[in-house]
Design a protein around this motif. Structure first.
Motif, PDB file in Angstrom:
ATOM      1  N   PHE A  31      -0.461 -60.697 106.056  1.00 16.96           N
ATOM      2  CA  PHE A  31       0.490 -61.300 105.126  1.00 16.96           C
ATOM      3  C   PHE A  31       2.129 -60.437 105.016  1.00 16.96           C
ATOM      4  O   PHE A  31       2.768 -61.680 104.254  1.00 16.96           O
ATOM      5  CB  PHE A  31      -0.012 -61.591 103.883  1.00 16.96           C
ATOM      6  CG  PHE A  31      -1.179 -62.592 103.271  1.00 16.96           C
ATOM      7  CD1 PHE A  31      -0.948 -63.727 103.360  1.00 16.96           C
ATOM      8  CD2 PHE A  31      -2.333 -62.135 103.420  1.00 16.96           C
ATOM      9  CE1 PHE A  31      -2.185 -64.861 102.845  1.00 16.96           C
ATOM     10  CE2 PHE A  31      -3.777 -63.000 103.861  1.00 16.96           C
ATOM     11  CZ  PHE A  31      -3.952 -64.411 103.666  1.00 16.96           C
ATOM     12  N   GLY A  32       1.585 -59.319 105.625  1.00 18.20           N
ATOM     13  CA  GLY A  32       3.465 -59.048 105.664  1.00 18.20           C
ATOM     14  C   GLY A  32       3.801 -58.212 104.271  1.00 18.20           C
ATOM     15  O   GLY A  32       4.290 -57.261 104.468  1.00 18.20           O
ATOM     16  N   TYR A  33       2.196 -57.894 103.273  1.00 17.45           N
ATOM     17  CA  TYR A  33       2.888 -57.804 102.111  1.00 17.45           C
ATOM     18  C   TYR A  33       1.057 -58.159 100.865  1.00 17.45           C
ATOM     19  O   TYR A  33       0.240 -58.657 102.378  1.00 17.45           O
ATOM     20  CB  TYR A  33       3.982 -57.655 101.244  1.00 17.45           C
ATOM     21  CG  TYR A  33       3.218 -59.387 100.078  1.00 17.45           C
ATOM     22  CD1 TYR A  33       4.033 -60.850 101.395  1.00 17.45           C
ATOM     23  CD2 TYR A  33       2.978 -59.316  99.402  1.00 17.45           C
ATOM     24  CE1 TYR A  33       4.259 -61.828 100.644  1.00 17.45           C
ATOM     25  CE2 TYR A  33       2.771 -60.329  98.577  1.00 17.45           C
ATOM     26  CZ  TYR A  33       3.739 -61.501  98.879  1.00 17.45           C
ATOM     27  OH  TYR A  33       3.580 -62.848  98.792  1.00 17.45           O
ATOM     28  N   ILE A  34       0.879 -57.331 100.041  1.00 18.50           N
ATOM     29  CA  ILE A  34      -0.817 -57.655 100.039  1.00 18.50           C
ATOM     30  C   ILE A  34      -0.955 -58.540  98.336  1.00 18.50           C
ATOM     31  O   ILE A  34       0.457 -57.749  97.419  1.00 18.50           O
ATOM     32  CB  ILE A  34      -0.756 -56.502  99.332  1.00 18.50           C
ATOM     33  CG1 ILE A  34      -1.291 -55.222 100.208  1.00 18.50           C
ATOM     34  CG2 ILE A  34      -2.589 -56.434  98.571  1.00 18.50           C
ATOM     35  CD1 ILE A  34      -1.682 -54.200 100.275  1.00 18.50           C
ATOM     36  N   PRO A  35      -0.239 -59.736  98.469  1.00 16.54           N
ATOM     37  CA  PRO A  35      -0.192 -60.616  97.574  1.00 16.54           C
ATOM     38  C   PRO A  35      -1.167 -60.613  96.516  1.00 16.54           C
ATOM     39  O   PRO A  35      -2.808 -60.897  97.009  1.00 16.54           O
ATOM     40  CB  PRO A  35      -0.319 -62.222  98.777  1.00 16.54           C
ATOM     41  CG  PRO A  35      -0.436 -62.025 100.205  1.00 16.54           C
ATOM     42  CD  PRO A  35      -0.934 -60.567  99.951  1.00 16.54           C
ATOM     43  N   GLU A  36      -0.878 -60.912  95.265  1.00 18.06           N
ATOM     44  CA  GLU A  36      -1.794 -60.982  94.066  1.00 18.06           C
ATOM     45  C   GLU A  36      -2.964 -61.804  93.872  1.00 18.06           C
ATOM     46  O   GLU A  36      -4.416 -61.523  94.490  1.00 18.06           O
ATOM     47  CB  GLU A  36      -0.743 -61.033  93.278  1.00 18.06           C
ATOM     48  CG  GLU A  36      -2.213 -60.893  91.490  1.00 18.06           C
ATOM     49  CD  GLU A  36      -1.391 -61.029  90.189  1.00 18.06           C
ATOM     50  OE1 GLU A  36      -0.223 -60.395  90.391  1.00 18.06           O
ATOM     51  OE2 GLU A  36      -1.845 -61.779  89.326  1.00 18.06           O
ATOM     52  N   ASP A  37      -3.040 -62.800  94.566  1.00 14.16           N
ATOM     53  CA  ASP A  37      -3.651 -63.813  94.772  1.00 14.16           C
ATOM     54  C   ASP A  37      -5.259 -63.726  95.602  1.00 14.16           C
ATOM     55  O   ASP A  37      -5.871 -63.786  95.861  1.00 14.16           O
ATOM     56  CB  ASP A  37      -3.265 -65.536  95.300  1.00 14.16           C
ATOM     57  CG  ASP A  37      -2.551 -65.822  95.937  1.00 14.16           C
ATOM     58  OD1 ASP A  37      -2.127 -64.607  96.539  1.00 14.16           O
ATOM     59  OD2 ASP A  37      -2.146 -66.804  96.297  1.00 14.16           O
ATOM     60  N   VAL A  38      -4.575 -63.124  97.058  1.00 14.40           N
ATOM     61  CA  VAL A  38      -5.393 -61.919  97.794  1.00 14.40           C
ATOM     62  C   VAL A  38      -6.458 -61.219  97.450  1.00 14.40           C
ATOM     63  O   VAL A  38      -7.466 -61.165  97.967  1.00 14.40           O
ATOM     64  CB  VAL A  38      -4.780 -62.166  99.145  1.00 14.40           C
ATOM     65  CG1 VAL A  38      -4.956 -61.651 100.732  1.00 14.40           C
ATOM     66  CG2 VAL A  38      -3.604 -63.570 100.227  1.00 14.40           C
ATOM     67  N   VAL A  39      -5.948 -60.511  96.699  1.00 21.64           N
ATOM     68  CA  VAL A  39      -6.560 -59.379  96.099  1.00 21.64           C
ATOM     69  C   VAL A  39      -7.817 -59.731  95.600  1.00 21.64           C
ATOM     70  O   VAL A  39      -8.748 -59.576  95.531  1.00 21.64           O
ATOM     71  CB  VAL A  39      -5.485 -58.863  95.325  1.00 21.64           C
ATOM     72  CG1 VAL A  39      -6.471 -57.684  94.491  1.00 21.64           C
ATOM     73  CG2 VAL A  39      -5.160 -57.356  96.507  1.00 21.64           C
ATOM     74  N   PHE A  40      -7.492 -60.927  94.874  1.00 23.21           N
ATOM     75  CA  PHE A  40      -8.335 -61.441  93.285  1.00 23.21           C
ATOM     76  C   PHE A  40      -9.812 -62.137  94.348  1.00 23.21           C
ATOM     77  O   PHE A  40     -10.523 -61.998  94.415  1.00 23.21           O
ATOM     78  CB  PHE A  40      -7.786 -62.506  92.304  1.00 23.21           C
ATOM     79  CG  PHE A  40      -6.975 -61.347  91.250  1.00 23.21           C
ATOM     80  CD1 PHE A  40      -8.026 -60.888  90.677  1.00 23.21           C
ATOM     81  CD2 PHE A  40      -5.196 -61.401  91.566  1.00 23.21           C
ATOM     82  CE1 PHE A  40      -7.220 -60.050  89.625  1.00 23.21           C
ATOM     83  CE2 PHE A  40      -4.851 -60.799  90.136  1.00 23.21           C
ATOM     84  CZ  PHE A  40      -6.312 -59.648  89.621  1.00 23.21           C
ATOM     85  N   TRP A  41      -8.723 -63.395  95.653  1.00 28.08           N
ATOM     86  CA  TRP A  41      -9.463 -63.400  96.774  1.00 28.08           C
ATOM     87  C   TRP A  41     -11.025 -63.356  97.368  1.00 28.08           C
ATOM     88  O   TRP A  41     -12.421 -62.970  97.197  1.00 28.08           O
ATOM     89  CB  TRP A  41      -8.896 -64.504  97.407  1.00 28.08           C
ATOM     90  CG  TRP A  41     -10.218 -65.449  98.615  1.00 28.08           C
ATOM     91  CD1 TRP A  41     -10.270 -66.487  98.584  1.00 28.08           C
ATOM     92  CD2 TRP A  41     -10.662 -64.747  99.824  1.00 28.08           C
ATOM     93  NE1 TRP A  41     -10.960 -66.877  99.494  1.00 28.08           N
ATOM     94  CE2 TRP A  41     -10.622 -65.759 100.186  1.00 28.08           C
ATOM     95  CE3 TRP A  41     -10.537 -63.185 100.345  1.00 28.08           C
ATOM     96  CZ2 TRP A  41     -12.000 -66.060 101.487  1.00 28.08           C
ATOM     97  CZ3 TRP A  41     -11.223 -63.953 101.653  1.00 28.08           C
ATOM     98  CH2 TRP A  41     -12.208 -65.161 101.838  1.00 28.08           C
ATOM     99  N   PHE A  42     -10.198 -61.637  97.676  1.00 29.19           N
ATOM    100  CA  PHE A  42     -11.401 -60.199  98.656  1.00 29.19           C
ATOM    101  C   PHE A  42     -12.193 -59.754  97.227  1.00 29.19           C
ATOM    102  O   PHE A  42     -13.391 -59.403  97.443  1.00 29.19           O
ATOM    103  CB  PHE A  42     -10.201 -59.336  99.055  1.00 29.19           C
ATOM    104  CG  PHE A  42      -9.740 -59.798 100.327  1.00 29.19           C
ATOM    105  CD1 PHE A  42     -10.440 -59.976 101.317  1.00 29.19           C
ATOM    106  CD2 PHE A  42      -8.864 -60.388 100.488  1.00 29.19           C
ATOM    107  CE1 PHE A  42     -10.839 -59.966 102.955  1.00 29.19           C
ATOM    108  CE2 PHE A  42      -8.170 -60.962 102.295  1.00 29.19           C
ATOM    109  CZ  PHE A  42      -9.454 -60.958 102.950  1.00 29.19           C
ATOM    110  N   SER A  43     -11.390 -59.475  96.187  1.00 35.86           N
ATOM    111  CA  SER A  43     -12.422 -58.629  95.040  1.00 35.86           C
ATOM    112  C   SER A  43     -13.378 -59.884  95.067  1.00 35.86           C
ATOM    113  O   SER A  43     -14.500 -59.603  94.789  1.00 35.86           O
ATOM    114  CB  SER A  43     -11.247 -58.678  93.757  1.00 35.86           C
ATOM    115  OG  SER A  43     -12.152 -58.900  92.766  1.00 35.86           O
ATOM    116  N   LYS A  44     -12.878 -61.182  95.061  1.00 40.19           N
ATOM    117  CA  LYS A  44     -14.093 -62.234  94.070  1.00 40.19           C
ATOM    118  C   LYS A  44     -14.933 -62.241  95.234  1.00 40.19           C
ATOM    119  O   LYS A  44     -17.143 -62.366  95.569  1.00 40.19           O
ATOM    120  CB  LYS A  44     -14.109 -63.512  94.271  1.00 40.19           C
ATOM    121  CG  LYS A  44     -14.800 -64.454  93.650  1.00 40.19           C
ATOM    122  CD  LYS A  44     -14.244 -66.148  93.510  1.00 40.19           C
ATOM    123  CE  LYS A  44     -15.499 -66.761  93.265  1.00 40.19           C
ATOM    124  NZ  LYS A  44     -14.869 -68.188  92.955  1.00 40.19           N
TER     125      LYS A  44
END
Length: 156
Positions: A31-44
């Motif tokens: 993604f070029g950085y760590i997007p917040e929504d992606v963190v929550f997706w992986f968290s889930k």
């Protein structure tokens, strides 16, 4: 959020194994950085609290939680560079790039100006790095020239 990219990163992570650091590196690569929504997706998906991701991502300076510019300028802020005048040059670059106070990336996303503690090239202080090219013994004039060179090379 691009769920296809997330699935691809997840697949690679599951095949290769690894830990949160390697997963964050893969996310940042995708993604070029760590997007917040992606963190929550992986968290889930992985049943790992998002706070674990943020704890690691904020501890290591290699991770970026905001999008970075197309062109990266790194300013050395070590003692030698500071003594030889890196501060005013950084201010000039911020002015030329029209960076708002507290921001490191231009509004158009073309440039990110970041400071680092030391790049280990004190003999050619002050040192700046523009898109991985080292510019030693930087002056105000060379800084403007560096921006022109980057614009010319990368079509910024």
């Amino acid at each position: 959020m691009d769920e296809k990219k997330c699935q691809a990163v997840l697949k690679t992570h599951q095949e290769d194994g690894g830990n949160i650091i390697s997963l964050l590196q893969e996310i940042q690569e995708a993604f070029g950085y760590i997007p917040e929504d992606v963190v929550f997706w992986f968290s889930k998906e992985l049943n790992i609290p998002a706070s674990n991701f943020y704890g690691v991502a904020t501890f290591y300076s290699q991770f970026y939680l905001k999008p970075r510019g197309k062109n990266i300028i790194t300013a050395c802020c070590g003692t030698a560079c500071h003594v030889k005048g890196s501060g005013p040059i950084i201010n000039k670059l911020r002015e030329e790039l029209k960076l708002p106070e507290g921001e490191v990336t231009s509004k158009d996303g073309k440039f990110t100006l970041e400071n680092v503690a030391c790049v280990g090239a004190c003999s050619i202080a002050p040192v700046f790095i523009g898109n991985k090219k080292v510019f030693g013994k930087m002056t105000m004039e060379k800084a403007s020239q560096m921006l022109k060179e980057i614009n010319k090379d990368k079509g910024a």
